[in-house]
Design a protein around this motif. Structure first.
Motif, mmCIF file in Angstrom:
data_model
loop_
_atom_site.group_PDB
_atom_site.id
_atom_site.type_symbol
_atom_site.label_atom_id
_atom_site.label_comp_id
_atom_site.label_asym_id
_atom_site.label_seq_id
_atom_site.Cartn_x
_atom_site.Cartn_y
_atom_site.Cartn_z
ATOM 1 N N HIS A 5 -49.819 91.348 47.522
ATOM 2 C CA HIS A 5 -49.098 91.941 48.646
ATOM 3 C C HIS A 5 -48.444 93.235 48.160
ATOM 4 O O HIS A 5 -47.961 93.305 47.034
ATOM 5 C CB HIS A 5 -48.033 90.984 49.171
ATOM 6 C CG HIS A 5 -48.576 89.628 49.478
ATOM 7 N ND1 HIS A 5 -49.305 89.362 50.607
ATOM 8 C CD2 HIS A 5 -48.547 88.478 48.768
ATOM 9 C CE1 HIS A 5 -49.679 88.095 50.585
ATOM 10 N NE2 HIS A 5 -49.232 87.546 49.475
ATOM 11 N N TRP A 6 -48.428 94.223 49.037
ATOM 12 C CA TRP A 6 -47.739 95.469 48.725
ATOM 13 C C TRP A 6 -46.805 95.794 49.873
ATOM 14 O O TRP A 6 -47.013 95.354 51.007
ATOM 15 C CB TRP A 6 -48.729 96.616 48.477
ATOM 16 C CG TRP A 6 -49.493 97.040 49.697
ATOM 17 C CD1 TRP A 6 -50.678 96.536 50.130
ATOM 18 C CD2 TRP A 6 -49.092 98.010 50.661
ATOM 19 N NE1 TRP A 6 -51.054 97.146 51.300
ATOM 20 C CE2 TRP A 6 -50.093 98.057 51.644
ATOM 21 C CE3 TRP A 6 -47.994 98.844 50.793
ATOM 22 C CZ2 TRP A 6 -50.028 98.909 52.739
ATOM 23 C CZ3 TRP A 6 -47.921 99.689 51.883
ATOM 24 C CH2 TRP A 6 -48.949 99.722 52.842
ATOM 25 N N ARG A 7 -45.760 96.555 49.550
ATOM 26 C CA ARG A 7 -44.832 96.997 50.587
ATOM 27 C C ARG A 7 -44.110 98.254 50.115
ATOM 28 O O ARG A 7 -43.917 98.462 48.926
ATOM 29 C CB ARG A 7 -43.827 95.926 50.939
ATOM 30 C CG ARG A 7 -42.870 95.577 49.839
ATOM 31 C CD ARG A 7 -41.772 94.598 50.254
ATOM 32 N NE ARG A 7 -40.996 94.178 49.122
ATOM 33 C CZ ARG A 7 -40.050 94.906 48.537
ATOM 34 N NH1 ARG A 7 -39.757 96.093 49.005
ATOM 35 N NH2 ARG A 7 -39.385 94.440 47.487
ATOM 36 N N GLN A 8 -43.741 99.089 51.076
ATOM 37 C CA GLN A 8 -42.880 100.228 50.786
ATOM 38 C C GLN A 8 -41.506 99.677 50.482
ATOM 39 O O GLN A 8 -41.038 98.756 51.154
ATOM 40 C CB GLN A 8 -42.766 101.157 51.991
ATOM 41 C CG GLN A 8 -43.925 102.041 52.195
ATOM 42 C CD GLN A 8 -43.740 102.975 53.375
ATOM 43 O OE1 GLN A 8 -44.720 103.471 53.826
ATOM 44 N NE2 GLN A 8 -42.563 103.227 53.888
ATOM 45 N N LYS A 9 -40.834 100.247 49.493
ATOM 46 C CA LYS A 9 -39.511 99.754 49.132
ATOM 47 C C LYS A 9 -38.410 100.411 49.948
ATOM 48 O O LYS A 9 -37.294 99.902 49.999
ATOM 49 C CB LYS A 9 -39.259 99.952 47.640
ATOM 50 C CG LYS A 9 -40.167 99.062 46.793
ATOM 51 C CD LYS A 9 -39.907 99.222 45.338
ATOM 52 C CE LYS A 9 -38.721 98.380 44.937
ATOM 53 N NZ LYS A 9 -38.546 98.331 43.472
ATOM 54 N N PHE A 16 -43.376 101.925 46.068
ATOM 55 C CA PHE A 16 -44.092 100.753 46.553
ATOM 56 C C PHE A 16 -43.961 99.615 45.552
ATOM 57 O O PHE A 16 -43.988 99.844 44.344
ATOM 58 C CB PHE A 16 -45.583 101.081 46.751
ATOM 59 C CG PHE A 16 -45.832 102.111 47.806
ATOM 60 C CD1 PHE A 16 -46.147 101.731 49.100
ATOM 61 C CD2 PHE A 16 -45.741 103.460 47.516
ATOM 62 C CE1 PHE A 16 -46.360 102.682 50.083
ATOM 63 C CE2 PHE A 16 -45.950 104.415 48.483
ATOM 64 C CZ PHE A 16 -46.261 104.030 49.774
ATOM 65 N N ASN A 27 -44.496 98.359 40.255
ATOM 66 C CA ASN A 27 -44.034 99.340 41.236
ATOM 67 C C ASN A 27 -44.746 100.657 41.033
ATOM 68 O O ASN A 27 -45.024 101.046 39.900
ATOM 69 C CB ASN A 27 -42.526 99.591 41.088
ATOM 70 C CG ASN A 27 -41.707 98.391 41.444
ATOM 71 O OD1 ASN A 27 -41.786 97.898 42.558
ATOM 72 N ND2 ASN A 27 -40.923 97.906 40.495
ATOM 73 N N GLN A 115 -54.208 95.801 56.493
ATOM 74 C CA GLN A 115 -52.890 96.160 56.996
ATOM 75 C C GLN A 115 -52.917 96.060 58.518
ATOM 76 O O GLN A 115 -53.672 96.779 59.167
ATOM 77 C CB GLN A 115 -52.536 97.584 56.558
ATOM 78 C CG GLN A 115 -51.170 98.028 56.958
ATOM 79 C CD GLN A 115 -50.861 99.415 56.400
ATOM 80 O OE1 GLN A 115 -51.610 99.990 55.626
ATOM 81 N NE2 GLN A 115 -49.738 99.958 56.817
ATOM 82 N N SER A 119 -48.013 97.250 61.365
ATOM 83 C CA SER A 119 -47.294 96.808 60.178
ATOM 84 C C SER A 119 -47.198 97.971 59.199
ATOM 85 O O SER A 119 -47.890 98.026 58.199
ATOM 86 C CB SER A 119 -48.017 95.634 59.531
ATOM 87 O OG SER A 119 -47.338 95.251 58.358
ATOM 88 N N GLY A 121 -46.055 100.155 56.278
ATOM 89 C CA GLY A 121 -45.381 99.986 55.009
ATOM 90 C C GLY A 121 -45.580 98.673 54.296
ATOM 91 O O GLY A 121 -44.869 98.384 53.339
ATOM 92 N N LYS A 122 -46.555 97.858 54.720
ATOM 93 C CA LYS A 122 -46.851 96.636 53.978
ATOM 94 C C LYS A 122 -48.232 96.134 54.348
ATOM 95 O O LYS A 122 -48.776 96.471 55.398
ATOM 96 C CB LYS A 122 -45.808 95.561 54.221
ATOM 97 C CG LYS A 122 -45.737 95.056 55.644
ATOM 98 C CD LYS A 122 -44.661 93.997 55.787
ATOM 99 C CE LYS A 122 -44.585 93.525 57.209
ATOM 100 N NZ LYS A 122 -43.590 92.478 57.378
ATOM 101 N N ASP A 124 -51.784 93.369 52.711
ATOM 102 C CA ASP A 124 -52.360 92.456 51.730
ATOM 103 C C ASP A 124 -53.529 93.118 51.020
ATOM 104 O O ASP A 124 -54.203 93.987 51.571
ATOM 105 C CB ASP A 124 -52.865 91.180 52.417
ATOM 106 C CG ASP A 124 -51.744 90.395 53.071
ATOM 107 O OD1 ASP A 124 -50.625 90.409 52.537
ATOM 108 O OD2 ASP A 124 -51.997 89.780 54.123
#
Length: 172
Positions: A5-9, A16, A27, A115, A119, A121-122, A124
């Motif tokens: 999983h990735w996401r913008q912090k 990320f 990161n 994505q 959604s 900024g995040k 799979d």
């Protein structure tokens, strides 16, 4: 396939996080507000991305201080990752979608980004079980970096060209 999983912090899209459901892996942090240079850090590695150009890009990739390959891409063209070991990988985008795949030279999908439409900024990442651990870390971090750069550039183009388009439609 393994799922990451990735996401913008944060809202800026300049940092990320990458991980599994139960643990962080690493990161990606961009150097500044307008720079496309970035660094991926994990518990075991540092991968740096040094970008040259804007429309047609060449990105030097270094692994723990040693250059291991280059990625080339253009804003409207294909993206290729060439490692010094001789391997080549291609990033493919789905039309009108944030989804992307990473394929080897034979066209076999090794990594798949999914994505959802709303959604931001995040998402799979499905990663082939066949990839060795080092290759997986390099390919996942590099393709996430390239995805972030492409989406940032697309947003800039939209910001620049929508006022011009609206002005031409509505007239002076």
């Amino acid at each position: 396939m393994n799922t990451l999983h990735w996401r913008q912090k944060d809202w800026s899209g300049r940092e990320f996080a990458l991980g599994t459901m139960d643990r962080p892996l690493g990161n990606i942090t961009f150097s500044g507000w307008s720079s496309y240079d970035a660094v991926y850090t994990s518990a075991v590695t540092t991968i740096s991305f040094k970008n040259k150009g804007w429309v047609d890009q060449e990105v030097a990739i270094t692994y723990n201080g040693e250059e291991i390959g280059k990625a080339t891409s253009s804003l409207f063209g294909k993206t290729e990752l060439r490692l010094d070991s001789g391997e080549s990988y291609f990033l493919k985008s789905e039309a009108f979608s944030y989804n992307r795949t990473v394929q080897d030279a034979s066209g076999k999908i090794l990594i798949s980004f999914k994505q959802p439409v709303f959604s931001f900024g995040k998402g799979d990442i499905a990663v082939s079980d066949e990839l060795p651990e080092l290759s997986k870390e390099v390919l996942v971090s590099t393709s996430l970096y390239l995805k972030a750069v492409a989406e940032h550039q697309a947003a800039i183009l939209i910001i620049i060209f929508i006022p011009i388009f609206v002005r031409n439609i509505l007239g002076d």
